[in-house]
Write an enzyme that holds these catalytic residues in place. Structure first.
Site, PDB file in Angstrom:
ATOM      1  CG  HIS A  60      -1.988   0.307  -4.346  1.00  0.00           C
ATOM      2  ND1 HIS A  60      -0.647   0.596  -4.211  1.00  0.00           N
ATOM      3  CD2 HIS A  60      -2.080  -0.598  -5.355  1.00  0.00           C
ATOM      4  CE1 HIS A  60       0.043  -0.117  -5.093  1.00  0.00           C
ATOM      5  NE2 HIS A  60      -0.793  -0.839  -5.802  1.00  0.00           N
ATOM      6  CE  LYS A  70      -2.246   4.027   1.157  1.00  0.00           C
ATOM      7  NZ  LYS A  70      -2.086   3.470  -0.202  1.00  0.00           N
ATOM      8  CE1 TYR A 130       2.399   4.160   1.411  1.00  0.00           C
ATOM      9  CE2 TYR A 130       4.208   5.113   0.170  1.00  0.00           C
ATOM     10  CZ  TYR A 130       3.369   4.046   0.452  1.00  0.00           C
ATOM     11  OH  TYR A 130       3.527   2.871  -0.249  1.00  0.00           O
ATOM     12  CG  ASP A 167      -0.012  -2.059  -8.952  1.00  0.00           C
ATOM     13  OD1 ASP A 167      -0.778  -2.554  -8.098  1.00  0.00           O
ATOM     14  OD2 ASP A 167       0.890  -1.253  -8.670  1.00  0.00           O
TER      15      ASP A 167
END
Length: 199
Positions: A60, A70, A130, A167
């Site tokens: 991603h 992140k 995260y 995905d």
């Protein structure tokens, strides 16, 4: 914090204080982060995901600017966390680096804006948290197929990858490039330079 081979990615291995009661560690420290990256981490959102063994999430990334940096750690179980350089014009374009994140070492991984991110759960109920520099914005979010044979990411043997439909249907790196969906190394660098010293 230790810089990885991919520019814009760092790993932090904290000191863990353990005794008969359990353990304590500092999983994010702003001063150490600033000292390593030269910028502040502007927290906009915090996420938590729990995954069954073999779950593969990613690759991603978000459009730059503003992208989405992140800071990732695994608070329960273990994952193989992968950073992918998808920035066109980058000297490392198409390369990846893997870091094991688990509830023993408590390492944290920072990915700056424009880098691709994926991970595979190595144990059931692996929980990843995260910090994100920008909120989730579906219109700016994209993905690369984590099983792209050209990337040849060395996912752990003996695990059948469990992917979401989204995905699994994501384009390869080459296809994403042809569609003009990839961030540029130059744009990512310019954006990050604008963050130096910012709060």
């Amino acid at each position: 914090m230790e810089q990885l081979g991919i520019e814009g990615a760092w790993v932090d291995t904290p000191r863990v204080f353990a005794d008969s009661r359990g353990s304590f560690h500092e999983w994010f420290k702003g001063a150490a982060f600033h000292g390593s990256t030269g910028q502040e981490f502007g927290l906009a959102q915090a996420n938590c995901s729990r995954s069954a063994r073999g779950t593969l999430r990613g690759i991603h990334y978000a459009e730059v600017p503003p992208g989405q940096a992140k800071y990732v750690t695994c608070v329960s179980g273990a994952v193989l966390d992968v950073v992918v350089d998808i920035r066109t014009g980058s000297p490392g374009f198409g390369t990846w680096e893997a870091v094991r994140l688990d509830d023993t070492t408590h390492r944290g991984l920072y990915l700056s804006e424009g880098l691709g991110h994926a991970f595979m759960a190595l144990e059931d109920d692996s929980t990843v948290v995260y910090l994100c520099s920008q909120p989730y914005a579906p219109q700016r979010e994209h993905g690369i197929n984590p099983l792209d044979p050209a990337l040849a990411i060395d996912w752990p043997e003996g695990l059948v990858p469990l992917l979401s439909e989204k995905d699994a249907a994501a384009p390869t790196l080459e296809e994403a490039g042809r569609l003009g969906l990839l961030p540029s190394f130059e744009a990512c660098g310019a954006y990050r330079r604008g963050l130096v010293g910012s709060v």
